[in-house]
Design a protein around this motif. Structure first.
Motif, PDB file in Angstrom:
ATOM      1  N   ILE A 122       3.864  11.061   0.660  1.00 32.79           N
ATOM      2  CA  ILE A 122       5.212  11.255   0.279  1.00 32.79           C
ATOM      3  C   ILE A 122       5.644   9.739   0.463  1.00 32.79           C
ATOM      4  CG2 ILE A 122       7.589  11.526   1.256  1.00 32.79           C
ATOM      5  CD1 ILE A 122       5.976  13.968   2.708  1.00 32.79           C
ATOM      6  N   ALA A 123       6.403   9.104  -0.313  1.00 29.22           N
ATOM      7  CA  ALA A 123       7.044   7.924  -0.518  1.00 29.22           C
ATOM      8  C   ALA A 123       8.542   7.940  -0.013  1.00 29.22           C
ATOM      9  CB  ALA A 123       7.225   7.234  -2.037  1.00 29.22           C
ATOM     10  N   ILE A 124       8.793   6.689   1.008  1.00 28.64           N
ATOM     11  CA  ILE A 124      10.226   7.082   1.626  1.00 28.64           C
ATOM     12  C   ILE A 124      10.967   5.822   0.920  1.00 28.64           C
ATOM     13  CG2 ILE A 124      11.441   6.571   3.681  1.00 28.64           C
ATOM     14  CD1 ILE A 124       8.559   7.485   4.865  1.00 28.64           C
ATOM     15  N   ARG A 132      19.603  -3.559   5.381  1.00 28.90           N
ATOM     16  CA  ARG A 132      18.427  -3.085   6.185  1.00 28.90           C
ATOM     17  C   ARG A 132      17.268  -3.755   5.833  1.00 28.90           C
ATOM     18  NH1 ARG A 132      21.304  -1.929  10.142  1.00 28.90           N
ATOM     19  NH2 ARG A 132      22.243   0.039   9.966  1.00 28.90           N
ATOM     20  N   THR A 133      16.324  -3.983   6.729  1.00 30.41           N
ATOM     21  CA  THR A 133      14.777  -4.471   6.869  1.00 30.41           C
ATOM     22  C   THR A 133      13.932  -3.364   7.293  1.00 30.41           C
ATOM     23  OG1 THR A 133      14.736  -5.544   8.771  1.00 30.41           O
ATOM     24  CG2 THR A 133      15.477  -6.745   6.893  1.00 30.41           C
ATOM     25  N   LEU A 134      12.625  -3.396   6.889  1.00 32.56           N
ATOM     26  CA  LEU A 134      11.753  -2.503   7.391  1.00 32.56           C
ATOM     27  C   LEU A 134      11.805  -2.475   9.008  1.00 32.56           C
ATOM     28  CD1 LEU A 134       8.483  -2.956   5.324  1.00 32.56           C
ATOM     29  CD2 LEU A 134      10.190  -0.952   5.353  1.00 32.56           C
ATOM     30  N   ALA A 135      12.167  -3.578   9.685  1.00 34.80           N
ATOM     31  CA  ALA A 135      12.046  -3.780  11.252  1.00 34.80           C
ATOM     32  C   ALA A 135      13.507  -3.049  11.741  1.00 34.80           C
ATOM     33  CB  ALA A 135      12.346  -5.179  11.562  1.00 34.80           C
ATOM     34  N   LEU A 169      12.004   9.027   9.323  1.00 33.17           N
ATOM     35  CA  LEU A 169      11.392   9.548   8.227  1.00 33.17           C
ATOM     36  C   LEU A 169       9.826   9.599   8.388  1.00 33.17           C
ATOM     37  CD1 LEU A 169      13.732   9.418   5.383  1.00 33.17           C
ATOM     38  CD2 LEU A 169      13.034  11.862   6.514  1.00 33.17           C
ATOM     39  N   SER A 170       9.480   8.325   8.352  1.00 32.45           N
ATOM     40  CA  SER A 170       8.017   8.239   8.360  1.00 32.45           C
ATOM     41  C   SER A 170       7.333   8.905   9.738  1.00 32.45           C
ATOM     42  CB  SER A 170       7.738   6.544   8.504  1.00 32.45           C
ATOM     43  OG  SER A 170       6.575   6.261   8.361  1.00 32.45           O
ATOM     44  N   GLU A 171       7.928   8.865  10.647  1.00 38.81           N
ATOM     45  CA  GLU A 171       7.488   9.695  11.836  1.00 38.81           C
ATOM     46  C   GLU A 171       7.236  10.960  11.544  1.00 38.81           C
ATOM     47  OE1 GLU A 171       8.786   8.988  15.880  1.00 38.81           O
ATOM     48  OE2 GLU A 171       9.488   6.826  15.244  1.00 38.81           O
ATOM     49  N   MET A 172       8.216  11.510  11.237  1.00 43.74           N
ATOM     50  CA  MET A 172       8.281  13.116  10.974  1.00 43.74           C
ATOM     51  C   MET A 172       7.437  13.505  10.115  1.00 43.74           C
ATOM     52  SD  MET A 172      12.313  13.594  10.988  1.00 43.74           S
ATOM     53  CE  MET A 172      12.311  15.359  10.905  1.00 43.74           C
ATOM     54  N   ILE A 173       7.248  12.751   8.883  1.00 45.66           N
ATOM     55  CA  ILE A 173       6.133  12.969   8.072  1.00 45.66           C
ATOM     56  C   ILE A 173       4.790  12.802   8.443  1.00 45.66           C
ATOM     57  CG2 ILE A 173       4.927  11.825   5.881  1.00 45.66           C
ATOM     58  CD1 ILE A 173       7.813  11.026   4.989  1.00 45.66           C
ATOM     59  N   ARG A 174       4.270  11.818   9.388  1.00 47.64           N
ATOM     60  CA  ARG A 174       3.136  12.125  10.030  1.00 47.64           C
ATOM     61  C   ARG A 174       2.979  13.041  11.041  1.00 47.64           C
ATOM     62  NH1 ARG A 174       3.282   6.170   9.029  1.00 47.64           N
ATOM     63  NH2 ARG A 174       4.777   5.873  10.570  1.00 47.64           N
ATOM     64  N   GLU A 175       3.955  13.341  11.632  1.00 47.04           N
ATOM     65  CA  GLU A 175       3.813  14.455  12.640  1.00 47.04           C
ATOM     66  C   GLU A 175       3.634  15.773  11.956  1.00 47.04           C
ATOM     67  OE1 GLU A 175       7.319  14.071  15.177  1.00 47.04           O
ATOM     68  OE2 GLU A 175       6.639  12.451  16.315  1.00 47.04           O
ATOM     69  N   ALA A 176       4.127  15.840  11.031  1.00 49.38           N
ATOM     70  CA  ALA A 176       4.031  17.332  10.102  1.00 49.38           C
ATOM     71  C   ALA A 176       2.732  17.233   9.595  1.00 49.38           C
ATOM     72  CB  ALA A 176       5.034  17.374   9.110  1.00 49.38           C
ATOM     73  N   GLY A 177       1.896  16.073   9.647  1.00 47.42           N
ATOM     74  CA  GLY A 177       0.708  16.391   9.037  1.00 47.42           C
ATOM     75  C   GLY A 177       0.396  15.589   7.760  1.00 47.42           C
ATOM     76  N   HIS A 178       1.495  15.128   7.118  1.00 41.24           N
ATOM     77  CA  HIS A 178       1.588  14.525   5.507  1.00 41.24           C
ATOM     78  C   HIS A 178       1.364  13.195   5.886  1.00 41.24           C
ATOM     79  CE1 HIS A 178       3.002  18.373   4.113  1.00 41.24           C
ATOM     80  NE2 HIS A 178       3.745  18.262   5.162  1.00 41.24           N
ATOM     81  N   ILE A 179       1.316  12.533   4.627  1.00 36.78           N
ATOM     82  CA  ILE A 179       0.922  11.023   4.538  1.00 36.78           C
ATOM     83  C   ILE A 179       2.057  10.386   3.979  1.00 36.78           C
ATOM     84  CG2 ILE A 179      -0.500   9.575   3.345  1.00 36.78           C
ATOM     85  CD1 ILE A 179      -2.671  11.882   3.709  1.00 36.78           C
ATOM     86  N   ALA A 184       2.793   7.695   1.927  1.00 40.40           N
ATOM     87  CA  ALA A 184       2.072   7.019   0.954  1.00 40.40           C
ATOM     88  C   ALA A 184       2.452   5.572   0.868  1.00 40.40           C
ATOM     89  CB  ALA A 184       1.848   7.585  -0.367  1.00 40.40           C
ATOM     90  N   ASP A 185       3.716   5.389   0.783  1.00 38.98           N
ATOM     91  CA  ASP A 185       4.655   4.124   0.806  1.00 38.98           C
ATOM     92  C   ASP A 185       6.158   4.016   1.290  1.00 38.98           C
ATOM     93  OD1 ASP A 185       4.757   1.456  -0.271  1.00 38.98           O
ATOM     94  OD2 ASP A 185       4.867   1.972  -2.303  1.00 38.98           O
ATOM     95  N   ARG A 186       6.409   2.887   1.285  1.00 32.08           N
ATOM     96  CA  ARG A 186       7.895   2.910   1.851  1.00 32.08           C
ATOM     97  C   ARG A 186       8.595   1.558   1.195  1.00 32.08           C
ATOM     98  NH1 ARG A 186       9.298   2.382   8.066  1.00 32.08           N
ATOM     99  NH2 ARG A 186      11.588   2.174   7.760  1.00 32.08           N
ATOM    100  N   ALA A 187       9.742   1.631   0.622  1.00 34.74           N
ATOM    101  CA  ALA A 187      10.344   0.512   0.162  1.00 34.74           C
ATOM    102  C   ALA A 187      11.992   0.396   0.512  1.00 34.74           C
ATOM    103  CB  ALA A 187      10.490   0.539  -1.255  1.00 34.74           C
ATOM    104  N   ILE A 188      12.520  -0.558   0.709  1.00 32.02           N
ATOM    105  CA  ILE A 188      13.677  -0.898   0.803  1.00 32.02           C
ATOM    106  C   ILE A 188      14.292  -1.676  -0.454  1.00 32.02           C
ATOM    107  CG2 ILE A 188      15.632  -1.914   2.206  1.00 32.02           C
ATOM    108  CD1 ILE A 188      13.993  -1.374   4.667  1.00 32.02           C
ATOM    109  N   VAL A 189      15.514  -0.947  -1.101  1.00 36.78           N
ATOM    110  CA  VAL A 189      15.938  -1.630  -2.415  1.00 36.78           C
ATOM    111  C   VAL A 189      17.283  -2.000  -2.009  1.00 36.78           C
ATOM    112  CG1 VAL A 189      14.050  -0.852  -3.948  1.00 36.78           C
ATOM    113  CG2 VAL A 189      16.094   0.464  -3.793  1.00 36.78           C
ATOM    114  N   LYS A 190      18.033  -2.939  -2.745  1.00 39.74           N
ATOM    115  CA  LYS A 190      19.256  -3.028  -2.747  1.00 39.74           C
ATOM    116  C   LYS A 190      20.032  -1.822  -3.344  1.00 39.74           C
ATOM    117  CE  LYS A 190      19.615  -7.703  -1.488  1.00 39.74           C
ATOM    118  NZ  LYS A 190      19.483  -7.488   0.038  1.00 39.74           N
ATOM    119  N   ASP A 191      21.517  -1.489  -3.446  1.00 45.36           N
ATOM    120  CA  ASP A 191      22.155  -0.572  -3.729  1.00 45.36           C
ATOM    121  C   ASP A 191      22.582  -0.796  -5.086  1.00 45.36           C
ATOM    122  OD1 ASP A 191      23.637   1.750  -4.515  1.00 45.36           O
ATOM    123  OD2 ASP A 191      25.364   1.436  -2.721  1.00 45.36           O
TER     124      ASP A 191
END
Length: 73
Positions: A15-17, A24-27, A35-45, A47-54
């Motif tokens: 899953i990409a987030i 916002r920044t990644l920090a 969301l990243s935590e919930m994905i991992r806890e559910a056993g999924h991966i 795969a990538d994460r990004a923050i983009v401007k509106d």
């Protein structure tokens, strides 16, 4: 809602987030972190994460990148 078929093997999803924010920044992206935590806890991966401007062009570009990426489901 139908119940989970326990006889079928679990297949993790890659899953990409995407966070859309002008500030916002990644920090400090709390929802993205959650969301990243919930994905991992559910056993999924996560795969990538990004923050983009509106900005529609930036959002489209990121989603198109993930569509083309074989490591993102």
């Amino acid at each position: 809602m139908p119940k989970l078929d326990e006889s079928r093997p679990f297949i993790p999803v890659h899953i990409a987030i995407l966070t859309v924010s002008d500030t916002r920044t990644l920090a400090d992206d709390k929802s993205g972190n959650t969301l990243s935590e919930m994905i991992r806890e559910a056993g999924h991966i996560a795969a990538d994460r990004a923050i983009v401007k509106d900005d529609i062009a930036q959002i489209r570009a990121q989603v198109q990148k993930w569509i083309a990426d074989p490591h993102v489901d």
